[in-house]
Design an enzyme around this catalytic site. Structure first.
Site, PDB file in Angstrom:
ATOM      1  N   LYS A 118       0.834  -1.207   0.000  1.00  0.00           N
ATOM      2  CA  LYS A 118       0.000   0.000   0.000  1.00  0.00           C
ATOM      3  C   LYS A 118       0.870   1.259   0.000  1.00  0.00           C
ATOM      4  O   LYS A 118       0.655   2.186  -0.801  1.00  0.00           O
ATOM      5  CB  LYS A 118      -0.936  -0.011   1.210  1.00  0.00           C
ATOM      6  CG  LYS A 118      -1.928   1.151   1.216  1.00  0.00           C
ATOM      7  CD  LYS A 118      -2.950   0.987   2.357  1.00  0.00           C
ATOM      8  CE  LYS A 118      -3.842  -0.190   2.137  1.00  0.00           C
ATOM      9  NZ  LYS A 118      -4.853  -0.358   3.190  1.00  0.00           N
ATOM     10  N   ARG A 175      -3.762   2.795   8.592  1.00  0.00           N
ATOM     11  CA  ARG A 175      -4.045   1.528   7.911  1.00  0.00           C
ATOM     12  C   ARG A 175      -2.784   0.676   7.817  1.00  0.00           C
ATOM     13  O   ARG A 175      -1.674   1.189   7.760  1.00  0.00           O
ATOM     14  CB  ARG A 175      -4.545   1.781   6.479  1.00  0.00           C
ATOM     15  CG  ARG A 175      -5.799   2.612   6.343  1.00  0.00           C
ATOM     16  CD  ARG A 175      -6.008   2.960   4.873  1.00  0.00           C
ATOM     17  NE  ARG A 175      -7.117   3.870   4.661  1.00  0.00           N
ATOM     18  CZ  ARG A 175      -8.319   3.521   4.199  1.00  0.00           C
ATOM     19  NH1 ARG A 175      -8.569   2.262   3.921  1.00  0.00           N
ATOM     20  NH2 ARG A 175      -9.267   4.412   4.018  1.00  0.00           N
ATOM     21  N   GLY A 219      -8.327  -7.269   4.306  1.00  0.00           N
ATOM     22  CA  GLY A 219      -9.188  -7.408   5.476  1.00  0.00           C
ATOM     23  C   GLY A 219      -8.589  -8.130   6.659  1.00  0.00           C
ATOM     24  O   GLY A 219      -9.233  -8.273   7.691  1.00  0.00           O
ATOM     25  N   MET A 240      -5.851  -7.330   8.515  1.00  0.00           N
ATOM     26  CA  MET A 240      -5.298  -6.496   9.583  1.00  0.00           C
ATOM     27  C   MET A 240      -6.195  -5.284   9.801  1.00  0.00           C
ATOM     28  O   MET A 240      -7.208  -5.117   9.128  1.00  0.00           O
ATOM     29  CB  MET A 240      -3.863  -6.104   9.247  1.00  0.00           C
ATOM     30  CG  MET A 240      -2.914  -7.292   9.331  1.00  0.00           C
ATOM     31  SD  MET A 240      -1.239  -6.885   8.809  1.00  0.00           S
ATOM     32  CE  MET A 240      -1.433  -6.689   7.059  1.00  0.00           C
ATOM     33  N   ARG A 292      -3.639  -1.729  -5.952  1.00  0.00           N
ATOM     34  CA  ARG A 292      -2.817  -2.932  -5.772  1.00  0.00           C
ATOM     35  C   ARG A 292      -3.213  -3.923  -6.858  1.00  0.00           C
ATOM     36  O   ARG A 292      -4.292  -3.812  -7.447  1.00  0.00           O
ATOM     37  CB  ARG A 292      -3.027  -3.550  -4.386  1.00  0.00           C
ATOM     38  CG  ARG A 292      -4.462  -3.980  -4.110  1.00  0.00           C
ATOM     39  CD  ARG A 292      -4.646  -4.413  -2.673  1.00  0.00           C
ATOM     40  NE  ARG A 292      -6.054  -4.672  -2.356  1.00  0.00           N
ATOM     41  CZ  ARG A 292      -6.521  -4.856  -1.142  1.00  0.00           C
ATOM     42  NH1 ARG A 292      -5.714  -4.804  -0.110  1.00  0.00           N
ATOM     43  NH2 ARG A 292      -7.813  -5.099  -0.935  1.00  0.00           N
ATOM     44  N   HIS A 307     -15.943  -8.447   1.667  1.00  0.00           N
ATOM     45  CA  HIS A 307     -14.895  -9.319   2.211  1.00  0.00           C
ATOM     46  C   HIS A 307     -15.072 -10.745   1.716  1.00  0.00           C
ATOM     47  O   HIS A 307     -14.129 -11.391   1.249  1.00  0.00           O
ATOM     48  CB  HIS A 307     -14.945  -9.275   3.751  1.00  0.00           C
ATOM     49  CG  HIS A 307     -14.004 -10.243   4.400  1.00  0.00           C
ATOM     50  ND1 HIS A 307     -14.389 -11.516   4.754  1.00  0.00           N
ATOM     51  CD2 HIS A 307     -12.697 -10.135   4.729  1.00  0.00           C
ATOM     52  CE1 HIS A 307     -13.355 -12.142   5.301  1.00  0.00           C
ATOM     53  NE2 HIS A 307     -12.324 -11.329   5.291  1.00  0.00           N
ATOM     54  N   ARG A 338       4.335 -50.262 -12.355  1.00  0.00           N
ATOM     55  CA  ARG A 338       4.954 -50.795 -11.130  1.00  0.00           C
ATOM     56  C   ARG A 338       4.379 -52.169 -10.824  1.00  0.00           C
ATOM     57  O   ARG A 338       3.143 -52.328 -10.772  1.00  0.00           O
ATOM     58  CB  ARG A 338       4.706 -49.847  -9.960  1.00  0.00           C
ATOM     59  CG  ARG A 338       5.362 -50.297  -8.667  1.00  0.00           C
ATOM     60  CD  ARG A 338       5.078 -49.342  -7.528  1.00  0.00           C
ATOM     61  NE  ARG A 338       3.692 -49.409  -7.068  1.00  0.00           N
ATOM     62  CZ  ARG A 338       3.164 -48.606  -6.145  1.00  0.00           C
ATOM     63  NH1 ARG A 338       3.915 -47.655  -5.611  1.00  0.00           N
ATOM     64  NH2 ARG A 338       1.913 -48.731  -5.773  1.00  0.00           N
ATOM     65  N   SER A 376      12.835 -44.145 -10.654  1.00  0.00           N
ATOM     66  CA  SER A 376      11.700 -43.267 -10.359  1.00  0.00           C
ATOM     67  C   SER A 376      11.656 -43.095  -8.847  1.00  0.00           C
ATOM     68  O   SER A 376      11.566 -44.084  -8.108  1.00  0.00           O
ATOM     69  CB  SER A 376      10.384 -43.880 -10.859  1.00  0.00           C
ATOM     70  OG  SER A 376       9.310 -43.026 -10.564  1.00  0.00           O
ATOM     71  N   GLY A 380      10.158 -42.529  -5.482  1.00  0.00           N
ATOM     72  CA  GLY A 380       8.852 -42.583  -4.812  1.00  0.00           C
ATOM     73  C   GLY A 380       8.914 -41.738  -3.552  1.00  0.00           C
ATOM     74  O   GLY A 380       9.214 -42.244  -2.466  1.00  0.00           O
ATOM     75  N   CYS A 396       7.596 -40.003  -8.951  1.00  0.00           N
ATOM     76  CA  CYS A 396       6.187 -40.375  -9.090  1.00  0.00           C
ATOM     77  C   CYS A 396       5.402 -40.237  -7.791  1.00  0.00           C
ATOM     78  O   CYS A 396       4.284 -40.720  -7.693  1.00  0.00           O
ATOM     79  CB  CYS A 396       6.057 -41.797  -9.626  1.00  0.00           C
ATOM     80  SG  CYS A 396       6.789 -43.060  -8.552  1.00  0.00           S
ATOM     81  N   TYR A 444      11.624 -36.096 -15.761  1.00  0.00           N
ATOM     82  CA  TYR A 444      10.171 -35.887 -15.712  1.00  0.00           C
ATOM     83  C   TYR A 444       9.669 -35.935 -14.271  1.00  0.00           C
ATOM     84  O   TYR A 444      10.338 -36.439 -13.372  1.00  0.00           O
ATOM     85  CB  TYR A 444       9.436 -36.934 -16.560  1.00  0.00           C
ATOM     86  CG  TYR A 444       9.497 -38.352 -16.009  1.00  0.00           C
ATOM     87  CD1 TYR A 444       8.579 -38.797 -15.054  1.00  0.00           C
ATOM     88  CD2 TYR A 444      10.477 -39.246 -16.448  1.00  0.00           C
ATOM     89  CE1 TYR A 444       8.643 -40.093 -14.549  1.00  0.00           C
ATOM     90  CE2 TYR A 444      10.548 -40.534 -15.945  1.00  0.00           C
ATOM     91  CZ  TYR A 444       9.625 -40.959 -14.991  1.00  0.00           C
ATOM     92  OH  TYR A 444       9.697 -42.235 -14.485  1.00  0.00           O
TER      93      TYR A 444
END
Length: 887
Positions: A26, A96, A105, A107, A350, A466, A629, A776, A778, A843, A863
């Site tokens: 702000k 503020r 909203g 604070m 903002r 709000h 698997r 892979s 886990g 994975c 990946y």
């Protein structure tokens, strides 16, 4: 001496928009607006460093702050021609908050500060309007008593409501000057009665009380909750802005409002907002009065006159400011403004909170408009926010019993049982129940309940209330300002205008896109990814290096994931297939068999079923890699546990109840997560893995031979901790695979790899890589075994760890990069020392969590794999990681 106070006003600016870390969002934006020539009331900002010192030093301010504040206040006085605390020409200010991250909203704010029994007369002399003066005074007492003196706001509110009832009026604005003067006296007396001390009259005392309260609100419960939900560090602190008051409540040529430069729900490029004549800012956001639209673009049928009609000159100036702000910030802005005696002032700008749909539409449109490029568009979308788009909406063909209509404040559809308090919403959510939080209007204290609820319904408040703003930021469905319902907290029920009674615990559905409240559970449809979403994801795919696969066990899941952009399957869990229909009986028959021949006979029944599954998955993933698997869970999971189910199995299998019961008990393990499972089953019962490899390879060979597919199945052996386990099982798998290829007369390439899900496997990755074509990771089990935590049980106490700051985040949600991440990094490095071409993936569920995806990019994985509905999130996070690396 450290500079703690930064002044702004009429061309005199000590800060800038680049200083958000120090001045908060702000304060930085107020300085920036002045620097681009916009009308902003003069004021000053106390920096976030003051907040840090305030809490570090037991709520004491740093040396020199008082003098810096006094000097800045004198500059406001000089500019405004008024003096703080002066009875003849009083200067009033607002106080503020303003953190570097927007926390709408959460604070505290105090308006009209500086009023007392002497200065109120000065305001009357200045304005010639006693009603305005006493309205401002009573508002100040209400806010200050609640925010600074910590008095329950309902106490003074009830006095106000009784006054309106006695006078026979509905609105605060209908009370006259005498009524408001009497209210001031009643309020002050009540403060004395409740607190045992008089309301403070000294403006200096008022100022420092308010500053302390606003800094203190950084650590209130709602702010703490909001920071947790949005990963905002507590050490950031908030700034405090002290600003000269301008008044929207001085008459009918005065107003206050909130607007967005584009629609925050849809992203549509039109000026969107609400205002109130003769009001102050909290009236708009709190839903105390029904706000009016700022223009006629979407409100032609509204009974409420627009600002465009009532204050046309001010509206046109606001339109010009809207265009200036968008061009300057190149972002959709959320603005607050006040009109005093026909003059427009800007109180805040903002970056506006918006839904995921709106965020994507705005980003794509701004690329088309030339405001930003594709790279910036991709970086503007928070990957987690995409989750909002990947949830169902109301089925257009469904029958709906609509019982009330309100404002479509936040889109989407949600079903749940009605609750009337935030605490109950949170409690029911802990019990895994879906709830709809129903409130007359929400306040920042409701933040925890809003997070827990599926959707939010309010009786009061507009599109900028709000409830609406917070729900959109959370991606929650919300219907606001639903005047069709009357809510009775005491009886825990609501009544609609048509007489329908809905009690606590009754089920309703909200359609946040249409503003409808519907009785019961209404069918929903799955989302489609196209249009703006497809454009954005296409840009993301251009920038990312990391491939994104999915965890899918069925052809349907595979199809959904492919539609979301999955580039293969990183984890197909074969055990999930074993539980379906008549398969479970064959699986149980295999487990109960006492001989190898008996097990093979049962496995022969399962083989065609498994093969059919793989055919379906390979077809859906044509041209893409699929990692399957082999059986992972311990065998006891497939057996019945209750005596009734044991008796049923005994009857079907044709063996005695006692034999089945004995077998179940023999397979029982004290710690099955670390027991006879994964590759250990394959060592003990090689025929099980042989059957699965045969089913995989037969499906692949059939598709290659008959349908011209190109398939390279990836066969994954789970829970390996020693290279010899993988060596033994690899020999078996290769023998079966080669035999199938010979039988079909085709050559199908295949890979055999393992899951790295135990710490020893990561430590010995260089050895294990000699027998693996791919790793892979886990990370679900790797997290469990590294921490010694059970994922199924840790949920009972991990919230306490987060609450007390032991853990910053749940390690099962976001990867623990320092601990578990170090093992993953080590596994990658050691594995590629042995095999530079080793394919590396992950994975676990971390594959769809953005901060974890960025880590996986950084350590060089090929990946990530995640659930189908998180594939777009992982794609976007991977693009963010690549773009961050290129900075």
């Amino acid at each position: 001496m450290t500079k703690y106070v930064y002044f702004f006003g009429e061309g005199q600016v000590e800060g800038s928009g680049e200083m958000k870390n120090l001045l908060g969002g702000k304060g930085a934006n107020l300085a920036e607006m002045i620097s681009i020539g916009l009308p902003v009331p003069a004021g000053f900002t106390l920096t976030t460093e003051v907040c840090t010192e305030f809490f570090k030093n037991n709520q004491h301010y740093p040396d020199g702050l008082t003098d810096q504040v006094r000097h800045a206040m004198s500059k406001i006085e000089e500019l405004m021609g008024k003096k703080f605390g002066d009875p003849q020409q009083p200067l009033l200010v607002s106080v503020r908050s303003g953190a570097r991250a927007s926390m709408p909203g959460m604070m505290d704010t105090v308006l009209n500060l500086g009023l007392n029994d002497q200065t109120v007369q000065g305001i009357i002399d200045q304005s010639g309007d006693p009603r305005f003066a006493y309205d401002s005074y009573r508002r100040f007492i209400q806010m200050y008593s609640n925010v600074v003196l910590e008095m329950d706001g309902e106490i003074l509110e009830s006095i106000l409501e009784k006054m309106k009832e006695d006078r026979g009026v509905e609105l605060d604005a209908d009370l006259n000057a005498a009524d408001l003067k009497q209210l001031v006296e009643l309020f002050k007396k009540k403060v004395q009665d409740e607190l045992g001390q008089g309301f403070p009259e000294d403006p200096e005392e008022q100022l420092w009380g308010a500053i302390g309260a606003v800094f203190g609100s950084w650590m209130n419960q709602r702010a703490i909750t909001y920071r947790k939900l949005n990963d905002i560090p507590a050490e950031w602190g908030t700034a405090v802005n002290v600003q000269s008051m301008v008044y929207g409540n001085m008459g009918d040529d005065c107003a206050t409002g909130v607007a967005f430069t584009r629609d925050p729900s849809t992203g549509e490029n039109y000026f969107y907002g609400e205002y109130l004549l003769n009001a102050q800012g909290e009236d708009v956001v709190a839903g105390i009065r029904t706000p009016q639209p700022i223009n006629n673009l979407k409100h032609k049928d509204s009974d409420l006159p627009s600002m465009e009609d009532v204050l046309p000159e001010c509206y046109q100036k606001l339109v010009t400011i809207r265009e200036t702000l968008e061009q300057h910030y190149r972002e959709m802005q959320d603005i607050e403004f006040t009109i005093e005696k026909g003059k427009l002032y800007m109180l805040q700008t903002r970056n506006g909170k918006r839904t995921a749909k709106a965020a994507i539409h705005i980003a794509v449109e701004m690329v088309k408009e030339g405001l930003i490029d594709e790279k910036e568009a991709v970086l503007r979308i928070d990957p987690d926010q995409l989750d909002q788009l990947l949830h169902p909406s109301i089925d257009p063909a469904a029958e709906k019993n609509i019982i009330a209509k309100g404002l479509p404040a936040s889109p989407g559809a949600a079903t749940g049982v009605v609750v009337f308090s935030a605490d109950e919403a949170e409690e029911q959510s802990r019990l895994k129940k879906r709830v709809i939080l129903v409130r007359v209007e929400t306040s920042p204290e409701d933040i925890h309940g809003m997070h827990a609820a599926q959707g939010i319904l309010t009786a009061r408040g507009g599109m900028t209330s709000h409830a609406a703003v917070v729900a959109r930021g959370m991606g929650k469905c919300c219907v606001a300002g639903c005047g069709d319902v009357k809510i009775d907290y005491e009886k825990q029920q609501l009544t609609t205008k048509s007489g329908v009674l809905v009690k606590r615990g009754d089920m309703v559905t909200l359609d946040g896109s249409a503003g409808e409240v519907i009785l019961g559970d209404v069918p929903k449809v799955q989302p489609e990814v196209s249009g703006d979403f497809a454009n954005l994801m296409g840009w993301a795919d251009k920038f990312r290096r990391l491939n994104v696969r999915t965890n899918a066990d069925t052809p349907h899941d595979s199809k959904v994931a492919r539609e979301f952009g999955a580039e293969g399957i990183g984890l197909c869990r074969t055990e999930h297939m074993f539980f379906e229909g008549d398969r479970i009986q064959a699986v149980r028959e295999m487990i109960l068999a006492k001989t190898l021949e008996g097990r093979k006979s049962a496995l022969a029944k399962i083989l065609p079923m498994q093969k059919s599954d793989f055919l379906g998955i390979f077809r859906e993933m044509k041209g893409l890699p699929v990692t399957i698997r082999l059986l992972d869970p311990p065998l006891h999971e497939f057996l019945p546990q209750t005596d009734d189910d044991v008796a049923e199995l005994a009857a079907v299998a044709g063996i005695r109840f006692s034999e089945v019961k004995e077998h179940v008990e023999q397979l029982h393990e004290f710690n099955p997560m670390l027991g006879h499972r994964g590759c250990r089953l394959g060592i003990s019962y090689p025929e099980v893995y042989d059957m699965q490899v045969q089913a995989i390879m037969e499906a692949a060979c059939e598709l290659v031979k008959n349908e011209g597919f190109e398939i390279v199945p990836e066969i994954m052996i789970p829970l390996v901790s020693h290279v010899n386990e993988l060596a033994v099982l690899r020999v078996n798998a290769v023998a079966v695979a080669e035999e199938v290829c010979r039988r079909y007369g085709v050559k199908v390439n295949y890979l055999i790899g393992t899951m790295i899900e135990l710490p020893r496997a990561a430590l010995m990755a260089d050895k294990i890589a000699r027998q693996a074509d791919f790793f892979s990771f886990g990370t679900n089990d790797l997290t469990q075994t590294t921490y010694g935590l059970s994922r199924d049980d840790a949920g009972r106490f991990l919230p306490d760890y987060i609450e007390r700051g032991v853990f910053v985040r749940d390690p099962f949600v976001a990867l623990d990069k320092a601990g578990v991440g170090q093992l993953v990094r080590m596994g990658c490095e050691k594995g590629r020392q042995t095999r530079p071409d080793l394919k590396l993936g992950i994975c676990g569920e971390h594959g769809g969590e953005p901060s974890s995806v960025m880590f996986f990019h950084d350590i060089g994985l090929d990946y990530v794999s995640c659930s189908p509905y998180r594939v777009p999130i992982a794609r976007l996070a991977a693009a963010h990681a690549a773009l961050a690396e290129s900075e």
